[in-house]
Each structure stands twice: as structure tokens, then as C-alpha cells.
Write a protein that holds these residues in place. Structure first.
Motif: not given
Length: 410
Positions: A72-75, A271-272, A303-307, A323-324
Motif C-alpha cells: 500500500q506504499s505510495p512509492d 508511470y507518468h 506538469i509531469r507527475l512521475t511515480t 498514480l491513482a
């Protein structure tokens, strides 16, 4: 069609190898199934990490490992079936991440990292692409005192050991640099020696066009057809060359396995997604949310969001759960607007268990060379890898000692 060298893979590493060989008088064919820069090199945070002397290690703290085990960790996320298949790799990765071993690895790794910005700037100038590089650094930002203090100690250590510059940012200084970030942040650490890229795909494309301007040729082809000789089939016919370089990133072990090599290569997927900023909000630096492990980076598209990392099979279907999970957190960090992409982009980072790339000649075949396994630092290390392997192939004195990156260590 005969060439001196065929380079398989037109990501940042393969393109830079092709450029450096062509500059040294080799006639080079660059082969990929897609146009240059349209696979792993397409989607990243756009960082050229001069501070990255310590490659990303496997966490060893019990609390962190427990959090990862719960998936469940976001990273970090994982596919359960992939964990079993990659268990031998993960075991070696964990062992090499012991602090003493990690420090020893960094001594070799830093020899490449110290040239990353200067080699990019030189190549970008030659390719007429300097405007794509931003010499402004990047930053980590903190929500808790514990993470702030840990990350500041890391920056201080890197400064002592490798003279890595950093700026410790209190809340006021952070707001001065990035006034549209969350006002509750405690501060950050900025690494001013690093560059960032406004469009990684455009940068690789510019380097590829420079390669062609030097007389090199790009072909659409299938690396799976590589055979001893060195021959490879392309849409324009069969190419033969006296030497071949495998620079296929996460697909490299497929090509090398057919030639009898069993190399411990695994992938970390990522993902981005691009977003429009809300209103007049602006983001000036790439920003890592240190607690949640994602990056927001200003790019030409938005703005790019990268996981972070997803442990999964190379060709498993997309599962953009990370990403979600981080998108709502990112929206509290910076005022993100609408999504600009139809669906999340997914890429694959090629990783070795000792966190260092494989660069140099193959053991069993004359004329065969390897250049892959750069993990999170493919964009960072592309130009210096290209220079190093070109120097080795042409018999020049090398800019760094290549022995730590030899395939023979496996």
C-alpha cells in the motif's frame, strides 16, 4: 548494408553511443523498433542527477519493509507473481544495499555521475539542444521533521564524501523559490549542480538528429534478429557490422540470452501523467515529495507527475495504482488542474542487483558490447556511457575506469 558498428536500442544510452562512435570515425547503424527516445527514455522526471552518487538502494529498515510488504506504499508497489520470479534478484539487491556495500558501490558509481552534467551540456551544445536543459537544480520537500532531518543528514554526508553541493531550505526560503507549493511544508533540500530537461523525448530526438547529421543512419528493425556476424534485419534490409552494441534497456537480456548470457536484469516499472496547472500557478523546479516518493516536474507539455517503482513482469498489463494513490497527495502539494493525457504512460527501468550499469565488452563473443542496466539514471548517464564505451571500442584512454561496470562481475 555494411557498417562498422550496429547499435541496438535508440533510447538515450544507445543514441549517445551512436553519436560518440560516429564522431570517432565509425560508420554506425542505429536500430530500434520505434523512433529514438520513444520507449523508457520518453517518460521520466527529466533529471540529470549530479548529486546521485549513491544509486537507489533496497530499503533495509523493518518498518519500511513491512509497509512495502502490505503493498500500500505510495512509492513502491508490486505484483505478487513477479515477486516470486524476481526473488533471487531482490535478495542480491537487498544484500548489496547493506550500508558498507552500498558505500563501496558509490565509490565506483560516482566516477560516472561526476561527468553526467558536463557530458550532457557538451552534447546538447553540439546538437543545438541546449535550450532543453535547465541549469537550476531540483529539490526534495518535506512534510515532517523526521524525514527533513534524515534527508538533510544524507545531503551533508554526500557533501563530505563527494563535494555535492546542496542548499537546506527552511519554509520561508522554499516559499521564495516555489511560491505555489503547499504552505504547510517544513522545508526542503535543493541540489543546484543538477540539471533538468523540459522534454526528455525532444532531447533524445535532437541527439539522434545530430547523429544523422554526422553521417550515421537510423533504421527501424528487430533486435531479436541479431545473430553472430553481426547481422540484424531492418525494414530497409539486413545490416551487417564488425561489432554490435546491445543498448536495449529492459529488453537487453532477451538479446543477450539468445547468445548464451544469463544476466541478472530486472525491471522497475513507472508511470507518468501530465496536468495543467490551475490558474496562474507555476512550478519552477522538479520537486520530489520525500514522504510519498513521487516527482512533480515542469515539462513542455505540462506538469509531469512521475511515480516510484512497480515490481512487475516486463510485459504485464498496466496497473497504475500508484498514480491513482499519489495524485490526490500531489494535488495538495501543488495546484494541479486537469489531466492532459488520455491514459497514464508506463515505462520500464532496467536494473542490476548491484545498482550499477553493465558497460563494456561481452565475455564470449568478439565484437559484442553491452551498455544497459542504468535503472533510475538512464537519462543521467546516457552521454557519459556513450563516451566511455566509444573510447573503449576505439582503443582510446578512457575518461573513467571501466572495470567496475564490466559484465564479468556477474
Amino acid at each position: 548494408m555494411k557498417f562498422d558498428t550496429v547499435v541496438l536500442g535508440a533510447g538515450i544510452v544507445g543514441v549517445c553511443i551512436a553519436v560518440h562512435l560516429q564522431k570517432r570515425g565509425r560508420q554506425v547503424a542505429l536500430v530500434d523498433r520505434k523512433l529514438p527516445g520513444n520507449e523508457t527514455s520518453f517518460g521520466n522526471a527529466g533529471l540529470i542527477q549530479r548529486e546521485g552518487v549513491y544509486p537507489y538502494a533496497f530499503p533495509r529498515g523493518f518498518g519500511t519493509l513491512l509497509r512495502y510488504a502490505l503493498n500500500q506504499s505510495p512509492d513502491v508497489r508490486y505484483h505478487a507473481d513477479a515477486i516470486f520470479r524476481t526473488a533471487p534478484f531482490l535478495w542480491q539487491y537487498w544484500r548489496n544495499s547493506h550500508p558498507a556495500r552500498h558505500a563501496a558501490i558509490a565509490k565506483s558509481y560516482a566516477t560516472l555521475i561526476e561527468h553526467c552534467v558536463s557530458e550532457h551540456r557538451a552534447l546538447a551544445a553540439d546538437a543545438g539542444a541546449s535550450a532543453l536543459l535547465r541549469p537550476i537544480g531540483w529539490m526534495k520537500v518535506f512534510r515532517t521533521e523526521a524525514v527533513r532531518d534524515d534527508e538533510t543528514r544524507v545531503a551533508e554526508r554526500w557533501h563530505r564524501e563527494y563535494d555535492i553541493e546542496f542548499e537546506a531550505l527552511d519554509a520561508a526560503r522554499l516559499q521564495q523559490l516555489e511560491p505555489d507549493l503547499d504552505k504547510t511544508l517544513l522545508g526542503g533540500v535543493r541540489y543546484p549542480q543538477s540539471d533538468s530537461v523540459s522534454d526528455p523525448n525532444a532531447l533524445v530526438t535532437a541527439y539522434a538528429k545530430y547523429f544523422e547529421a554526422l553521417g550515421g543512419r537510423f533504421f527501424t528493425g528487430d533486435a531479436d534478429t541479431l545473430r553472430d556476424g553481426w547481422q540484424v534485419d531492418t525494414d530497409a534490409g539486413t545490416i551487417s557490422a564488425s561489432s554490435a552494441v546491445v543498448a536495449l534497456g529492459p529488453w537487453s537480456d532477451r538479446a543477450t540470452a539468445r547468445l548464451g548470457y544469463r544476466l541478472p536484469l530486472a525491471v522497475k516499472r513507472g508511470y507518468h501523467m501530465h496536468y495543467a496547472p490551475q490558474g496562474a500557478a507555476r512550478l519552477h523546479h522538479p520537486v520530489l515529495d520525500a514522504e510519498s516518493g513521487y516527482v512533480l516536474a515542469p515539462m513542455a507539455r505540462g506538469i509531469r507527475l512521475t511515480t516510484g517503482a512497480e515490481i512487475a513482469d516486463l510485459d504485464a498489463p498496466k496497473t497504475p495504482a500508484q498514480l491513482a494513490a499519489v495524485e490526490p497527495i500531489a494535488r495538495t502539494l501543488f495546484p494541479l488542474g486537469e489531466r492532459l493525457d488520455d491514459e497514464p504512460w508506463m515505462g520500464r527501468r532496467p536494473c542490476t542487483p548491484d545498482m550499477m550499469p553493465i558497460i563494456g565488452p561481452a565475455q564470449k563473443h568478439d565484437g559484442l558490447w553491452f551498455a544497459f542496466g542504468h535503472a533510475h539514471h538512464g537519462l543521467t548517464l546516457g552521454p557519459i556511457t556513450g563516451r566511455l564505451i566509444a573510447e573503449m571500442m576505439t582503443g582510446e584512454a578512457t575518461v573513467v575506469d571501466p572495470r567496475p561496470f564490466s559484465v564479468e562481475r556477474f
